[in-house]
Design a protein around this motif. Structure first.
Motif, PDB file in Angstrom:
ATOM      1  N   ASN A   2       0.833  -1.195   0.000  1.00 10.90           N
ATOM      2  CA  ASN A   2       0.000   0.000   0.000  1.00 10.90           C
ATOM      3  C   ASN A   2       0.871   1.249   0.000  1.00 10.90           C
ATOM      4  OD1 ASN A   2      -2.580  -1.260   0.189  1.00 10.90           O
ATOM      5  ND2 ASN A   2      -2.124  -1.749   2.314  1.00 10.90           N
ATOM      6  N   GLN A   3       0.323   2.329  -0.535  1.00  8.44           N
ATOM      7  CA  GLN A   3       0.997   3.627  -0.559  1.00  8.44           C
ATOM      8  C   GLN A   3       1.011   4.208   0.859  1.00  8.44           C
ATOM      9  OE1 GLN A   3       1.942   5.658  -3.408  1.00  8.44           O
ATOM     10  NE2 GLN A   3       2.663   7.187  -1.980  1.00  8.44           N
ATOM     11  N   PRO A   4       2.191   4.564   1.389  1.00  5.89           N
ATOM     12  CA  PRO A   4       2.198   5.223   2.700  1.00  5.89           C
ATOM     13  C   PRO A   4       1.657   6.644   2.574  1.00  5.89           C
ATOM     14  CG  PRO A   4       4.422   5.131   1.815  1.00  5.89           C
ATOM     15  CD  PRO A   4       3.537   4.364   0.858  1.00  5.89           C
ATOM     16  N   ILE A   5       0.970   7.088   3.591  1.00  2.00           N
ATOM     17  CA  ILE A   5       0.450   8.456   3.602  1.00  2.00           C
ATOM     18  C   ILE A   5       1.523   9.355   4.198  1.00  2.00           C
ATOM     19  CG2 ILE A   5      -1.304   9.998   4.543  1.00  2.00           C
ATOM     20  CD1 ILE A   5      -3.254   7.641   4.442  1.00  2.00           C
ATOM     21  N   THR A   6       2.008  10.296   3.404  1.00  2.52           N
ATOM     22  CA  THR A   6       3.068  11.198   3.829  1.00  2.52           C
ATOM     23  C   THR A   6       2.533  12.502   4.411  1.00  2.52           C
ATOM     24  OG1 THR A   6       3.191  12.106   1.600  1.00  2.52           O
ATOM     25  CG2 THR A   6       4.683  10.286   2.130  1.00  2.52           C
ATOM     26  N   ALA A   7       1.316  12.867   4.025  1.00  2.00           N
ATOM     27  CA  ALA A   7       0.701  14.118   4.460  1.00  2.00           C
ATOM     28  C   ALA A   7      -0.809  13.952   4.348  1.00  2.00           C
ATOM     29  CB  ALA A   7       1.164  15.274   3.582  1.00  2.00           C
TER      30      ALA A   7
END
Length: 177
Positions: A2-7
Motif C-alpha cells: 500500500n501507498q504510505p500516507i506522507t501528508a
C-alpha cells in the motif's frame, strides 16, 4: 504494498471543522498544521466576505501556494496536515500531483448543519450565504484512493481527530508490511 500516507488534507465545506480537527490531530501525533485559509490572497477574502463564491480561476494561485507549502514541509522532514476545502476532484488531483502519498480526511455534513455552524462562527470571513455554493461545487471524494470519510455531525472534534490519527497510523503500518 500500500501507498504510505506522507501528508494529510482535512477537507470539506465551510463549518465542517477542518481547522479544529487539524489542530487536535497535530496535537495527537506531532504533525505540522498548515492552515489553508492563511494562503488566500486578499482578493479572495474580499470576495468571500462580500458573499461572492470563488471561481476555479480565483482558487488557482491559492492551490499553487498550498502545493508549494506541502512540498516545503515534506522537504523539511515534517508530516504536514493541510486544511483545505478541496471541493472538486481537479483540486484534489492538483494537490496529489504535488505530494506522493497524500491522504484526505473528508469531514462530511449536511447543508443545514454547515449553515448553522457558519452562522455561529465569530470572526471568520466566510458568510453563511456561501454554504449553498460550496455544496454545489462539492464532488465527494469518498470513492477516491487514500480517503477517509467521517460524519462531522455525529462525531466531536476529539473523535474526528482520533479516527484520523488511527487511520493515518494504520495506513502507515500497512505500507511497511
Amino acid at each position: 504494498m500500500n501507498q504510505p500516507i506522507t501528508a494529510l488534507v482535512i477537507m470539506g465545506v465551510a463549518g465542517c471543522g477542518k481547522s479544529s480537527v487539524s489542530q487536535a490531530l497535530c496535537h495527537l501525533n506531532g504533525a505540522t498544521p498548515i492552515e489553508g485559509d492563511a494562503f488566500h490572497p486578499a482578493a479572495n477574502i474580499e470576495k468571500m466576505s462580500a458573499g461572492i463564491p470563488l471561481t476555479d480561476e480565483d482558487r488557482s494561485g491559492w492551490l499553487d501556494s498550498l502545493c508549494d507549502e506541502l512540498r516545503t514541509a515534506i522537504a523539511r522532514g515534517q508530516r504536514p496536515v493541510l486544511t483545505c476545502s478541496a471541493l472538486k476532484l481537479r483540486y484534489r488531483e492538483r494537490l496529489r500531483a504535488a505530494v506522493d502519498g497524500l491522504g484526505f480526511v473528508f469531514l462530511e455534513l449536511t447543508p443545514q448543519v454547515a449553515a448553522d455552524r457558519v452562522a455561529h462562527r465569530p470572526g471568520h470571513f466566510m458568510p453563511k450565504t456561501l454554504i449553498d455554493s460550496q455544496f454545489a461545487a462539492l464532488e465527494s471524494p469518498s470513492k477516491e484512493p487514500l480517503v477517509l470519510t467521517l460524519n462531522a455531525a455525529a462525531l466531536n472534534i476529539d473523535q474526528l481527530a482520533l479516527a484520523s490519527h488511527e487511520w493515518w497510523r494504520e495506513h502507515s503500518l500497512l505500507a511497511t508490511s
